[in-house]
Design an enzyme around this catalytic site. Structure first.
Site, PDB file in Angstrom:
ATOM      1  N   SER A  49      81.622   0.814 -45.680  1.00 35.15           N
ATOM      2  CA  SER A  49      80.637   1.849 -46.024  1.00 35.15           C
ATOM      3  C   SER A  49      79.254   1.277 -45.778  1.00 35.15           C
ATOM      4  CB  SER A  49      80.775   2.219 -47.501  1.00 35.15           C
ATOM      5  OG  SER A  49      79.661   2.979 -47.915  1.00 35.15           O
ATOM      6  N   TYR A  96      82.625   0.320 -56.485  1.00 32.33           N
ATOM      7  CA  TYR A  96      82.760   0.763 -55.087  1.00 32.33           C
ATOM      8  C   TYR A  96      81.952  -0.145 -54.164  1.00 32.33           C
ATOM      9  CZ  TYR A  96      82.705   4.020 -51.092  1.00 32.33           C
ATOM     10  OH  TYR A  96      82.840   4.596 -49.848  1.00 32.33           O
TER      11      TYR A  96
HETATM   12  N1  LIG Z   1      83.146  10.327 -46.778  1.00 28.16           N
HETATM   13  C1  LIG Z   1      82.123   9.502 -46.773  1.00 28.16           C
HETATM   14  O1  LIG Z   1      80.949   9.906 -46.834  1.00 28.16           O
HETATM   15  C2  LIG Z   1      82.374   8.013 -46.633  1.00 28.16           C
HETATM   16  C3  LIG Z   1      81.274   7.193 -46.386  1.00 28.16           C
HETATM   17  C4  LIG Z   1      81.465   5.821 -46.251  1.00 28.16           C
HETATM   18  C5  LIG Z   1      82.739   5.287 -46.351  1.00 28.16           C
HETATM   19  N2  LIG Z   1      83.777   6.099 -46.602  1.00 28.16           N
HETATM   20  C6  LIG Z   1      85.108   5.466 -46.699  1.00 28.16           C
HETATM   21  O2  LIG Z   1      85.986   6.070 -45.781  1.00 28.16           O
HETATM   22  C7  LIG Z   1      87.317   6.008 -46.280  1.00 28.16           C
HETATM   23  C8  LIG Z   1      87.915   7.403 -46.250  1.00 28.16           C
HETATM   24  O3  LIG Z   1      87.116   8.231 -47.076  1.00 28.16           O
HETATM   25  P1  LIG Z   1      87.216   9.821 -47.064  1.00 28.16           P
HETATM   26  O4  LIG Z   1      85.862  10.320 -47.350  1.00 28.16           O
HETATM   27  O5  LIG Z   1      87.946  10.291 -45.864  1.00 28.16           O
HETATM   28  O6  LIG Z   1      88.109  10.004 -48.394  1.00 28.16           O
HETATM   29  P2  LIG Z   1      89.186  11.137 -48.768  1.00 28.16           P
HETATM   30  O7  LIG Z   1      89.284  11.096 -50.263  1.00 28.16           O
HETATM   31  O8  LIG Z   1      88.809  12.418 -48.145  1.00 28.16           O
HETATM   32  O9  LIG Z   1      90.524  10.561 -48.134  1.00 28.16           O
HETATM   33  C9  LIG Z   1      91.038   9.323 -48.587  1.00 28.16           C
HETATM   34  C10 LIG Z   1      92.535   9.285 -48.383  1.00 28.16           C
HETATM   35  O10 LIG Z   1      93.000   8.032 -48.921  1.00 28.16           O
HETATM   36  C11 LIG Z   1      94.205   8.292 -49.653  1.00 28.16           C
HETATM   37  N3  LIG Z   1      94.415   7.272 -50.681  1.00 28.16           N
HETATM   38  C12 LIG Z   1      93.750   7.123 -51.860  1.00 28.16           C
HETATM   39  N4  LIG Z   1      94.284   6.116 -52.553  1.00 28.16           N
HETATM   40  C13 LIG Z   1      95.305   5.611 -51.812  1.00 28.16           C
HETATM   41  C14 LIG Z   1      96.245   4.576 -52.008  1.00 28.16           C
HETATM   42  N5  LIG Z   1      96.270   3.837 -53.137  1.00 28.16           N
HETATM   43  N6  LIG Z   1      97.154   4.322 -51.028  1.00 28.16           N
HETATM   44  C15 LIG Z   1      97.170   5.079 -49.900  1.00 28.16           C
HETATM   45  N7  LIG Z   1      96.316   6.086 -49.668  1.00 28.16           N
HETATM   46  C16 LIG Z   1      95.393   6.347 -50.615  1.00 28.16           C
HETATM   47  C17 LIG Z   1      93.965   9.671 -50.270  1.00 28.16           C
HETATM   48  O11 LIG Z   1      95.180  10.267 -50.678  1.00 28.16           O
HETATM   49  C18 LIG Z   1      93.279  10.393 -49.129  1.00 28.16           C
HETATM   50  O12 LIG Z   1      94.208  11.024 -48.273  1.00 28.16           O
HETATM   51  C19 LIG Z   1      87.212   5.424 -47.685  1.00 28.16           C
HETATM   52  O13 LIG Z   1      87.508   4.048 -47.641  1.00 28.16           O
HETATM   53  C20 LIG Z   1      85.770   5.645 -48.060  1.00 28.16           C
HETATM   54  O14 LIG Z   1      85.296   4.710 -48.991  1.00 28.16           O
HETATM   55  C21 LIG Z   1      83.639   7.457 -46.741  1.00 28.16           C
END
Ligand SMILES: NC(=O)c1ccc[n+]([C@@H]2O[C@H](COP(=O)([O-])OP(=O)(O)OC[C@H]3O[C@@H](n4cnc5c(N)ncnc54)[C@H](O)[C@@H]3O)[C@@H](O)[C@H]2O)c1
Length: 257
Positions: free
Chosen positions: A131, A144
């Site tokens: 991130s 986080y």
């Molecule tokens: N969306 C943003 O703005 C953003 C920004 C920076 C980083 N990220 C990172 O990107 C990644 C994906 O984020 P997103 O926004 O798509 O999230 P999201 O919540 O939309 O999707 C995350 C997925 O991970 C799965 N998950 C959660 N815990 C789990 C576990 N213990 N084992 C297996 N799967 C698991 C969930 O079921 C879900 O399908 C994350 O690591 C998040 O920190 C997101």
């Protein structure tokens, strides 16, 4: 498109939603053999779904063994699964702290640990979705933020310890439109579609690119890094933030530019 990704065996964690889902879609389009390791069901079948909690050593071992039994190899691992929670160090309860680190950090560690032996002969690529909070941070996100910083150390350790066979990189996104980001907006404005949309727009305006990113744009970078075009890239932590982390929002007198 990258023809060399065809028939590559690719594991994506957290591929049922958001960024992970977009990465699954991208590798399916590339013709890769795609596995989605997630705790939640995908909304429709795409790639091969394996229910796996990445924080559980048993789940991870069993799921990777199944991939090896079915497909014989792993070429690419995308450590994407992640969760978020709010709170300063003083406020975050220990069990919540542990849970965030278990999923975000230990999950990526376990996935890498049990995948690497299958990459050592023929090589491979391991990517981390960290991130922008690994570089610049928001208040009251201690667990986080810590987990996302630690992923960079994990990525660099793999890059150094397993070069030249295995390449490893981290992508550091700013705000990306996903269920996780909508949930974060909802925490601020309540469960109202219009207000959530307004919040996402407001956040987008903070970025030099004047919008938040779309999940498929992250997937484009993920595919490039896994491709042969990125053959010399390893150990890199790449901001994917529309210029946010280089911008200082202090005004200077206007000129004629
Ligand atoms: N969306 C943003 O703005 C953003 C920004 C920076 C980083 N990220 C990172 O990107 C990644 C994906 O984020 P997103 O926004 O798509 O999230 P999201 O919540 O939309 O999707 C995350 C997925 O991970 C799965 N998950 C959660 N815990 C789990 C576990 N213990 N084992 C297996 N799967 C698991 C969930 O079921 C879900 O399908 C994350 O690591 C998040 O920190 C997101």
């Amino acid at each position: 498109m990258y023809s060399e990704l065809k028939d590559k065996v690719v594991i994506i964690t957290g591929g049922s939603n958001g960024i992970g889902r977009a990465i699954v879609e991208r590798f399916v389009k590339e013709g890769s053999i795609v596995y989605n390791f997630d705790v939640s069901d995908p909304k429709d079948p795409l790639g091969k779904f394996i229910r796996c909690d990445v924080s559980s050593e048993n789940d991870v071992k069993n799921s990777i063994n199944r991939v090896i039994r079915e497909s014989g190899r792993v070429n690419v691992l995308i450590n994407n699964a992640g969760i978020e929670s709010f709170g300063s160090v003083g406020k975050v309860p220990l069990d919540e702290w542990k849970h965030i680190l278990d999923v975000n950090l230990q999950g990526a560690f376990l996935m890498s640990k049990f995948t690497i032996p299958h990459m050592q002969e023929n090589g491979g690529v391991i990517e981390f979705i960290s991130s922008i909070q690994a570089k610049i941070i928001q208040k009251k996100l201690a667990a986080y933020v810590t987990s996302k910083h630690a992923l960079i150390g994990l990525m660099k350790s793999i890059a150094i310890d397993y070069a030249p066979k295995i390449r490893s990189m981290a992508i550091c996104p700013g705000s990306v439109r996903t269920p996780l980001l909508e949930w974060t907006a909802m925490k601020e404005v309540g469960n109202n579609k219009e207000r959530i949309e307004g919040k996402l727009k407001e956040w987008g305006n903070l970025y030099p690119m004047k919008r938040i990113a779309e999940a498929h744009e992250v997937a484009n970078l993920v595919a490039f890094l896994a491709s042969d075009e990125a053959m010399y890239i390893t150990g890199l932590c790449i901001p994917f933030d529309g210029g946010l982390s280089i911008a200082l929002f202090e005004s200077v007198p206007e000129d004629d530019d």
